[in-house]
Design a protein around this motif. Structure first.
Motif, PDB file in Angstrom:
ATOM      1  N   LEU A 155       0.954  -1.051  -0.295  1.00  0.00           N
ATOM      2  CA  LEU A 155       0.043   0.110  -0.078  1.00  0.00           C
ATOM      3  C   LEU A 155       0.551   1.372  -0.210  1.00  0.00           C
ATOM      4  O   LEU A 155       0.346   2.382  -0.660  1.00  0.00           O
ATOM      5  CB  LEU A 155      -1.024   0.268   0.883  1.00  0.00           C
ATOM      6  N   ARG A 156       1.977   0.602   0.757  1.00  0.00           N
ATOM      7  CA  ARG A 156       2.767   2.368   0.705  1.00  0.00           C
ATOM      8  C   ARG A 156       3.192   2.841  -0.626  1.00  0.00           C
ATOM      9  O   ARG A 156       3.960   3.714  -1.238  1.00  0.00           O
ATOM     10  CB  ARG A 156       4.156   2.184   1.816  1.00  0.00           C
ATOM     11  N   GLU A 172       2.290   1.264  -3.133  1.00  0.00           N
ATOM     12  CA  GLU A 172       1.073   2.171  -4.112  1.00  0.00           C
ATOM     13  C   GLU A 172       0.965   3.589  -4.159  1.00  0.00           C
ATOM     14  O   GLU A 172       0.231   4.392  -5.008  1.00  0.00           O
ATOM     15  CB  GLU A 172       0.238   1.543  -4.516  1.00  0.00           C
ATOM     16  N   LEU A 173       0.327   3.922  -2.514  1.00  0.00           N
ATOM     17  CA  LEU A 173       0.792   5.443  -2.469  1.00  0.00           C
ATOM     18  C   LEU A 173       1.428   6.600  -2.947  1.00  0.00           C
ATOM     19  O   LEU A 173       1.039   7.039  -3.442  1.00  0.00           O
ATOM     20  CB  LEU A 173       0.341   5.675  -1.644  1.00  0.00           C
ATOM     21  N   SER A 174       2.663   5.662  -3.100  1.00  0.00           N
ATOM     22  CA  SER A 174       4.089   6.126  -3.449  1.00  0.00           C
ATOM     23  C   SER A 174       3.659   6.259  -5.036  1.00  0.00           C
ATOM     24  O   SER A 174       3.849   7.857  -5.568  1.00  0.00           O
ATOM     25  CB  SER A 174       5.124   5.834  -3.507  1.00  0.00           C
ATOM     26  N   MET A 206       1.475   6.553  -7.264  1.00  0.00           N
ATOM     27  CA  MET A 206      -0.001   7.867  -7.082  1.00  0.00           C
ATOM     28  C   MET A 206       0.785   9.012  -7.047  1.00  0.00           C
ATOM     29  O   MET A 206       0.289   9.978  -7.749  1.00  0.00           O
ATOM     30  CB  MET A 206      -1.383   7.216  -6.716  1.00  0.00           C
ATOM     31  N   ARG A 207       1.343   9.194  -6.032  1.00  0.00           N
ATOM     32  CA  ARG A 207       1.904  10.725  -5.607  1.00  0.00           C
ATOM     33  C   ARG A 207       2.752  11.305  -6.934  1.00  0.00           C
ATOM     34  O   ARG A 207       2.156  12.764  -7.783  1.00  0.00           O
ATOM     35  CB  ARG A 207       2.405  10.990  -4.562  1.00  0.00           C
TER      36      ARG A 207
END
Length: 67
Positions: A43-44, A46-48, A50-51
């Motif tokens: 998740l981290r 993926e979030l990174s 996406m950012r």
């Protein structure tokens, strides 16, 4: 004496069962923790990503007005 020996054998059996149950629960919890750690890492990542893809790099943003 035989009754006392039988009682101790019964107690030992219950203790063995308890130790085996605890060992099984510990192994299951370890697997769950490892799975959750992998999910958090994914998740981290993926979030990174996406950012970065949205240009939302928090380091390049100007500070908020109250600074």
């Amino acid at each position: 004496m035989d009754q006392r020996l039988t009682e101790l054998e019964v107690r030992l059996t219950f203790i063995d069962d308890t130790v085996n149950a605890l060992a099984s629960a510990d192994a299951e919890q370890s697997q769950r923790i490892a799975m959750l750690e992998r999910l958090i890492r994914d998740l981290r990542n993926e979030l990174s990503s996406m950012r970065v893809s949205h240009g939302d790099d928090p380091h390049s943003e100007p500070p908020p007005p109250h600074y």
